[in-house]
Design a protein around this motif. Structure first.
Motif, PDB file in Angstrom:
ATOM      1  N   LEU A  49       0.835  -1.213   0.000  1.00  0.00           N
ATOM      2  CA  LEU A  49       0.000   0.000   0.000  1.00  0.00           C
ATOM      3  C   LEU A  49       0.868   1.260   0.000  1.00  0.00           C
ATOM      4  O   LEU A  49       0.545   2.260  -0.639  1.00  0.00           O
ATOM      5  CB  LEU A  49      -0.943  -0.008   1.221  1.00  0.00           C
ATOM      6  N   HIS A  50       2.001   1.213   0.725  1.00  0.00           N
ATOM      7  CA  HIS A  50       2.951   2.331   0.763  1.00  0.00           C
ATOM      8  C   HIS A  50       3.456   2.628  -0.660  1.00  0.00           C
ATOM      9  O   HIS A  50       3.504   3.782  -1.088  1.00  0.00           O
ATOM     10  CB  HIS A  50       4.115   1.938   1.683  1.00  0.00           C
ATOM     11  N   ILE A  51       3.784   1.577  -1.409  1.00  0.00           N
ATOM     12  CA  ILE A  51       4.337   1.767  -2.759  1.00  0.00           C
ATOM     13  C   ILE A  51       3.247   2.287  -3.713  1.00  0.00           C
ATOM     14  O   ILE A  51       3.499   3.201  -4.511  1.00  0.00           O
ATOM     15  CB  ILE A  51       4.980   0.454  -3.272  1.00  0.00           C
ATOM     16  N   VAL A  52       2.032   1.728  -3.603  1.00  0.00           N
ATOM     17  CA  VAL A  52       0.944   2.196  -4.480  1.00  0.00           C
ATOM     18  C   VAL A  52       0.667   3.682  -4.224  1.00  0.00           C
ATOM     19  O   VAL A  52       0.565   4.493  -5.157  1.00  0.00           O
ATOM     20  CB  VAL A  52      -0.343   1.351  -4.251  1.00  0.00           C
ATOM     21  N   ALA A  53       0.572   4.055  -2.938  1.00  0.00           N
ATOM     22  CA  ALA A  53       0.290   5.454  -2.596  1.00  0.00           C
ATOM     23  C   ALA A  53       1.433   6.350  -3.075  1.00  0.00           C
ATOM     24  O   ALA A  53       1.204   7.454  -3.605  1.00  0.00           O
ATOM     25  CB  ALA A  53       0.098   5.583  -1.075  1.00  0.00           C
ATOM     26  N   MET A  54       2.666   5.879  -2.934  1.00  0.00           N
ATOM     27  CA  MET A  54       3.842   6.659  -3.348  1.00  0.00           C
ATOM     28  C   MET A  54       3.809   6.916  -4.870  1.00  0.00           C
ATOM     29  O   MET A  54       4.106   8.020  -5.334  1.00  0.00           O
ATOM     30  CB  MET A  54       5.089   5.894  -2.917  1.00  0.00           C
ATOM     31  N   VAL A  55       3.410   5.889  -5.644  1.00  0.00           N
ATOM     32  CA  VAL A  55       3.358   6.060  -7.105  1.00  0.00           C
ATOM     33  C   VAL A  55       2.311   7.134  -7.466  1.00  0.00           C
ATOM     34  O   VAL A  55       2.563   8.009  -8.306  1.00  0.00           O
ATOM     35  CB  VAL A  55       3.056   4.711  -7.815  1.00  0.00           C
ATOM     36  N   ALA A  56       1.132   7.066  -6.806  1.00  0.00           N
ATOM     37  CA  ALA A  56       0.088   8.059  -7.099  1.00  0.00           C
ATOM     38  C   ALA A  56       0.555   9.465  -6.708  1.00  0.00           C
ATOM     39  O   ALA A  56       0.329  10.441  -7.443  1.00  0.00           O
ATOM     40  CB  ALA A  56      -1.191   7.689  -6.340  1.00  0.00           C
TER      41      ALA A  56
ATOM     42  N   ALA B 108      -1.592   9.055   2.573  1.00  0.00           N
ATOM     43  CA  ALA B 108      -1.498   7.590   2.635  1.00  0.00           C
ATOM     44  C   ALA B 108      -0.032   7.136   2.628  1.00  0.00           C
ATOM     45  O   ALA B 108       0.356   6.249   3.392  1.00  0.00           O
ATOM     46  CB  ALA B 108      -2.263   6.975   1.461  1.00  0.00           C
ATOM     47  N   THR B 109       0.806   7.762   1.782  1.00  0.00           N
ATOM     48  CA  THR B 109       2.238   7.396   1.740  1.00  0.00           C
ATOM     49  C   THR B 109       2.871   7.598   3.109  1.00  0.00           C
ATOM     50  O   THR B 109       3.603   6.738   3.608  1.00  0.00           O
ATOM     51  CB  THR B 109       2.993   8.272   0.705  1.00  0.00           C
ATOM     52  N   LEU B 110       2.586   8.748   3.720  1.00  0.00           N
ATOM     53  CA  LEU B 110       3.212   9.072   5.006  1.00  0.00           C
ATOM     54  C   LEU B 110       2.692   8.154   6.116  1.00  0.00           C
ATOM     55  O   LEU B 110       3.471   7.685   6.953  1.00  0.00           O
ATOM     56  CB  LEU B 110       2.974  10.543   5.365  1.00  0.00           C
ATOM     57  N   VAL B 111       1.372   7.877   6.104  1.00  0.00           N
ATOM     58  CA  VAL B 111       0.807   7.019   7.158  1.00  0.00           C
ATOM     59  C   VAL B 111       1.373   5.593   7.032  1.00  0.00           C
ATOM     60  O   VAL B 111       1.862   5.014   8.021  1.00  0.00           O
ATOM     61  CB  VAL B 111      -0.742   7.008   7.084  1.00  0.00           C
ATOM     62  N   PHE B 112       1.362   5.021   5.810  1.00  0.00           N
ATOM     63  CA  PHE B 112       1.892   3.655   5.654  1.00  0.00           C
ATOM     64  C   PHE B 112       3.404   3.625   5.916  1.00  0.00           C
ATOM     65  O   PHE B 112       3.920   2.668   6.473  1.00  0.00           O
ATOM     66  CB  PHE B 112       1.565   3.098   4.261  1.00  0.00           C
ATOM     67  N   GLY B 113       4.099   4.687   5.521  1.00  0.00           N
ATOM     68  CA  GLY B 113       5.538   4.775   5.810  1.00  0.00           C
ATOM     69  C   GLY B 113       5.784   4.797   7.306  1.00  0.00           C
ATOM     70  O   GLY B 113       6.696   4.125   7.811  1.00  0.00           O
TER      71      GLY B 113
END
Ligand code: HEM
Length: 149
Positions: free
Chosen positions: A15-22, A68-73
């Motif tokens: 999920l971290h990678i998907v959010a990062m790509v977006a 989302a990137t920051l939360v999953f990170g």
């Protein structure tokens, strides 16, 4: 709790990678829209269309994807046994992430300026800054995958 974090690790990382790509897609595309918008005549159909595209990209994709990137990170950072905080790569990565957040906030300010027909920066400026998130992305991926130091 820590057992749960370890079990969920592959899913959280996905999920971290998907959010990062977006998020990165937005950080690369919004300054590109600004390049064309800066050359569009004030009040023209083109300029008004860019305003809608910029607002939707920022609010509909970039804000949620950044959060989302920051939360999953942050969840990954709290997963036991994953990060050795004595190594330097994680701190270098977090420094670059801070830079991406600052870049995001500057773009949000740019979007408000364009929306109010108050942009004063030339297209050339946005063409130049457009390269920055790509450089940060290359460095971050090398840091997290290679862990060079
Ligand atoms: C608060 C911000 C962030 C934190 C705390 C964070 C933390 C982490 C952690 C702890 C991992 C797991 C490393 C491992 O599996 O060994 C990870 C993986 C990853 N992060 Fe982040 N991250 C953040 C933001 C970002 C951003 C902005 C990007 C890209 C622009 C990014 C790209 C990646 C990638 C590609 C991976 C997968 C690495 C692998 O497969 O080993 N992260 N992150």
């Amino acid at each position: 709790m820590s057992g749960l974090l370890v079990a969920a690790y592959p899913w959280i990382k996905a999920l971290h990678i998907v959010a990062m790509v977006a998020w990165m897609a937005g950080l690369l595309y919004l300054p590109r829209l600004f390049v064309y918008h800066a050359d569009a005549a004030l009040g023209s159909d083109k300029s008004e269309t860019f305003k809608v595209m910029e607002r939707r990209l920022l609010r509909g994709i970039m804000h949620p994807a950044a959060i989302a990137t920051l939360v999953f990170g942050a969840i990954l950072a709290h997963t036991p046994g994953l990060v050795d905080w004595h190594q330097y790569w994680i701190w270098a990565k977090l420094g670059l992430v801070a830079g991406l957040i600052a870049f995001h906030l500057l773009l949000a300010r740019g979007q408000r300026a364009f929306a109010a027909d108050r942009n004063i920066r030339p297209a050339r400026f946005y063409r130049l800054v457009n390269e920055l998130p790509m450089l940060a992305l290359i460095a971050i991926v090398i840091l997290v995958v290679v862990e060079p130091f």
